[in-house]
Design a protein around this motif. Structure first.
Motif, PDB file in Angstrom:
ATOM      1  N   THR A   1       1.054  -1.166  -0.024  1.00 25.74           N
ATOM      2  CA  THR A   1       0.062   0.078   0.000  1.00 25.74           C
ATOM      3  C   THR A   1       0.878   1.338  -0.074  1.00 25.74           C
ATOM      4  O   THR A   1       1.876   1.237   0.651  1.00 25.74           O
ATOM      5  CB  THR A   1      -0.772   0.096   1.352  1.00 25.74           C
ATOM      6  OG1 THR A   1      -1.835  -1.052   1.149  1.00 25.74           O
ATOM      7  CG2 THR A   1      -1.770   1.341   1.280  1.00 25.74           C
ATOM      8  N   SER A   2       0.531   2.232  -0.720  1.00 23.23           N
ATOM      9  CA  SER A   2       0.810   3.539  -0.558  1.00 23.23           C
ATOM     10  C   SER A   2      -0.090   4.371  -0.192  1.00 23.23           C
ATOM     11  O   SER A   2      -0.943   4.766  -0.787  1.00 23.23           O
ATOM     12  CB  SER A   2       1.272   4.053  -2.079  1.00 23.23           C
ATOM     13  OG  SER A   2       1.760   5.452  -2.299  1.00 23.23           O
TER      14      SER A   2
ATOM     15  N   ASP B   1      -7.307   1.161   1.462  1.00 26.82           N
ATOM     16  CA  ASP B   1      -6.237   0.279   2.195  1.00 26.82           C
ATOM     17  C   ASP B   1      -6.874  -1.057   2.358  1.00 26.82           C
ATOM     18  O   ASP B   1      -7.603  -1.340   3.167  1.00 26.82           O
ATOM     19  CB  ASP B   1      -5.564   0.987   3.254  1.00 26.82           C
ATOM     20  CG  ASP B   1      -4.235   0.232   3.853  1.00 26.82           C
ATOM     21  OD1 ASP B   1      -4.426  -0.883   3.279  1.00 26.82           O
ATOM     22  OD2 ASP B   1      -3.958   0.802   4.933  1.00 26.82           O
ATOM     23  N   LEU B   2      -6.350  -2.188   1.487  1.00 22.66           N
ATOM     24  CA  LEU B   2      -6.817  -3.374   1.650  1.00 22.66           C
ATOM     25  C   LEU B   2      -6.282  -3.957   2.836  1.00 22.66           C
ATOM     26  O   LEU B   2      -7.155  -5.223   3.314  1.00 22.66           O
ATOM     27  CB  LEU B   2      -6.431  -4.393   0.387  1.00 22.66           C
ATOM     28  CG  LEU B   2      -6.786  -3.748  -1.168  1.00 22.66           C
ATOM     29  CD1 LEU B   2      -6.224  -4.549  -1.941  1.00 22.66           C
ATOM     30  CD2 LEU B   2      -8.312  -3.705  -1.237  1.00 22.66           C
ATOM     31  N   ASN B   3      -5.520  -3.632   3.722  1.00 21.70           N
ATOM     32  CA  ASN B   3      -5.108  -4.072   4.830  1.00 21.70           C
ATOM     33  C   ASN B   3      -6.310  -3.949   5.912  1.00 21.70           C
ATOM     34  O   ASN B   3      -6.354  -4.773   7.011  1.00 21.70           O
ATOM     35  CB  ASN B   3      -3.841  -3.604   5.425  1.00 21.70           C
ATOM     36  CG  ASN B   3      -2.773  -3.723   4.645  1.00 21.70           C
ATOM     37  OD1 ASN B   3      -2.358  -4.903   4.829  1.00 21.70           O
ATOM     38  ND2 ASN B   3      -2.128  -2.787   4.020  1.00 21.70           N
ATOM     39  N   LEU B   4      -7.103  -3.070   5.566  1.00 19.98           N
ATOM     40  CA  LEU B   4      -8.334  -2.881   6.561  1.00 19.98           C
ATOM     41  C   LEU B   4      -9.682  -3.647   6.308  1.00 19.98           C
ATOM     42  O   LEU B   4     -10.628  -3.327   6.956  1.00 19.98           O
ATOM     43  CB  LEU B   4      -8.622  -1.188   6.545  1.00 19.98           C
ATOM     44  CG  LEU B   4      -7.505  -0.255   6.969  1.00 19.98           C
ATOM     45  CD1 LEU B   4      -7.923   1.255   6.756  1.00 19.98           C
ATOM     46  CD2 LEU B   4      -6.960  -0.790   8.266  1.00 19.98           C
TER      47      LEU B   4
ATOM     48  N   THR C   1      -3.135   4.001  -2.863  1.00 22.12           N
ATOM     49  CA  THR C   1      -3.117   3.250  -3.903  1.00 22.12           C
ATOM     50  C   THR C   1      -2.873   1.895  -3.067  1.00 22.12           C
ATOM     51  O   THR C   1      -1.730   1.687  -2.337  1.00 22.12           O
ATOM     52  CB  THR C   1      -2.251   3.546  -5.030  1.00 22.12           C
ATOM     53  OG1 THR C   1      -2.260   4.763  -5.365  1.00 22.12           O
ATOM     54  CG2 THR C   1      -2.057   2.264  -5.874  1.00 22.12           C
ATOM     55  N   SER C   2      -3.710   0.774  -2.836  1.00 29.27           N
ATOM     56  CA  SER C   2      -3.462  -0.400  -2.474  1.00 29.27           C
ATOM     57  C   SER C   2      -3.708  -1.696  -3.201  1.00 29.27           C
ATOM     58  O   SER C   2      -4.503  -1.601  -4.125  1.00 29.27           O
ATOM     59  CB  SER C   2      -4.319  -0.443  -1.155  1.00 29.27           C
ATOM     60  OG  SER C   2      -4.097  -1.683  -0.360  1.00 29.27           O
ATOM     61  N   ILE C   3      -2.745  -2.380  -3.447  1.00 27.33           N
ATOM     62  CA  ILE C   3      -2.538  -3.704  -4.360  1.00 27.33           C
ATOM     63  C   ILE C   3      -2.469  -4.814  -3.673  1.00 27.33           C
ATOM     64  O   ILE C   3      -1.569  -5.103  -2.842  1.00 27.33           O
ATOM     65  CB  ILE C   3      -1.424  -3.225  -5.481  1.00 27.33           C
ATOM     66  CG1 ILE C   3      -1.582  -1.815  -6.070  1.00 27.33           C
ATOM     67  CG2 ILE C   3      -1.669  -4.236  -6.357  1.00 27.33           C
ATOM     68  CD1 ILE C   3      -0.399  -1.492  -7.051  1.00 27.33           C
ATOM     69  N   GLY C   4      -3.380  -5.994  -3.907  1.00 26.00           N
ATOM     70  CA  GLY C   4      -3.251  -7.194  -3.432  1.00 26.00           C
ATOM     71  C   GLY C   4      -2.692  -8.062  -4.718  1.00 26.00           C
ATOM     72  O   GLY C   4      -3.095  -7.840  -5.789  1.00 26.00           O
ATOM     73  N   PHE C   5      -1.421  -8.245  -4.389  1.00 25.34           N
ATOM     74  CA  PHE C   5      -0.788  -9.156  -5.466  1.00 25.34           C
ATOM     75  C   PHE C   5      -0.740 -10.925  -5.177  1.00 25.34           C
ATOM     76  O   PHE C   5      -0.539 -11.302  -4.171  1.00 25.34           O
ATOM     77  CB  PHE C   5       0.761  -9.053  -5.394  1.00 25.34           C
ATOM     78  CG  PHE C   5       1.107  -7.527  -5.620  1.00 25.34           C
ATOM     79  CD1 PHE C   5       1.332  -7.258  -7.125  1.00 25.34           C
ATOM     80  CD2 PHE C   5       1.376  -6.541  -4.870  1.00 25.34           C
ATOM     81  CE1 PHE C   5       1.554  -5.851  -7.384  1.00 25.34           C
ATOM     82  CE2 PHE C   5       1.495  -5.281  -5.446  1.00 25.34           C
ATOM     83  CZ  PHE C   5       1.609  -4.964  -6.603  1.00 25.34           C
TER      84      PHE C   5
END
Length: 242
Positions: free
Chosen positions: A96-97, A135-138, A225-229
């Motif tokens: 995440t940025s 934020d995908l962490n949330l 910007t949140s990216i799940g890889f």
């Protein structure tokens, strides 16, 4: 005396000339029955020419002149489908940025492999990406499509940790398989997986080494910007040429 042998032709143009557009040559000593160690009878076997000029199926490190050599010129070390954990929400590993940062980087995945000898190693990868402005962490509530009329760029690459003892400055400076994608939106966006493919080559000594996959994110100030890889399909192939 000198002569040329022609099969299917009365005018041979080489020492042995087999004419005809459907002509073949059979060497029974190389058949699956007579040479099962190197010819499985299912797929075509590779033929080699040794230092003496003999045709052989034996890919020996002694140039095919001695028996027992079975070191193929190309070997797959490993193939790992879905090598990045999907996670409970199929986000994969998240980088995440946050707001106020215009650049962020993070480790996606580390993969170990062992090379039986000094070799040229090729790494191929395909990694899925899920991009969100939350934020995908949330959690799932922050899986938000872009509507902020801006652009983002992310890059994927890998480094090789020789002997798997931690990336040093020199190893971290060598970036292989670098590939990038950009995303831009107007006043609305959609959610979905994209895929990044890349490959790179390097030489390694014998031993256990590790591949470190990294991501970099570039965006504007105040943007998230949140990216799940790796939340969807992903794969890695490691092949050694020796």
């Amino acid at each position: 005396m000198y002569s040329q042998v022609g099969i299917g032709t009365a005018n041979p143009l080489a020492d042995l000339h087999v004419a005809g557009n459907t002509s073949t040559i059979r060497i029974e000593s190389l058949s699956a029955v007579n040479n099962p160690a190197h010819n499985d009878g299912i797929k075509p076997a590779l033929a080699y020419v040794n230092a003496l000029g003999d045709v052989t199926l034996n890919p020996s490190i002694n140039n095919g002149t001695t028996s027992g050599g079975a070191v193929a010129p190309i070997n797959f070390l490993l193939t790992l489908p879905d090598f990045i954990p999907n996670g409970p929400l199929n986000f994969g590993n998240i980088v995440t940025s946050p707001a106020l940062d215009t650049y962020s980087t993070g480790l996606i995945k580390k993969v170990n492999f062992t090379a039986p000898g000094s070799a040229l190693v090729e790494v191929k990868y395909c990694i899925s990406s899920l991009i969100s402005m939350g934020d995908l962490n949330l959690g799932l509530a922050n899986l938000i499509p872009f509507y902020d009329i801006s652009s983002r760029v992310f890059k994927i690459y890998f480094c090789i940790d020789i002997n798997n003892d931690g990336l040093d400055a020199v190893e971290a400076s060598k970036r292989f398989g670098l590939n990038a994608q950009s995303y831009a939106s107007a006043n609305q966006g959609i959610l979905g997986y994209s895929f990044t493919n890349g490959h790179g080559y390097t030489t390694v000594p014998p031993g256990t080494h590790s591949i470190h996959f990294f991501a970099e994110i570039f965006d504007g100030p105040t943007k998230v910007t949140s990216i799940g890889f790796g939340g969807a399909e992903d794969t890695i192939k490691v092949r050694v040429y020796n």
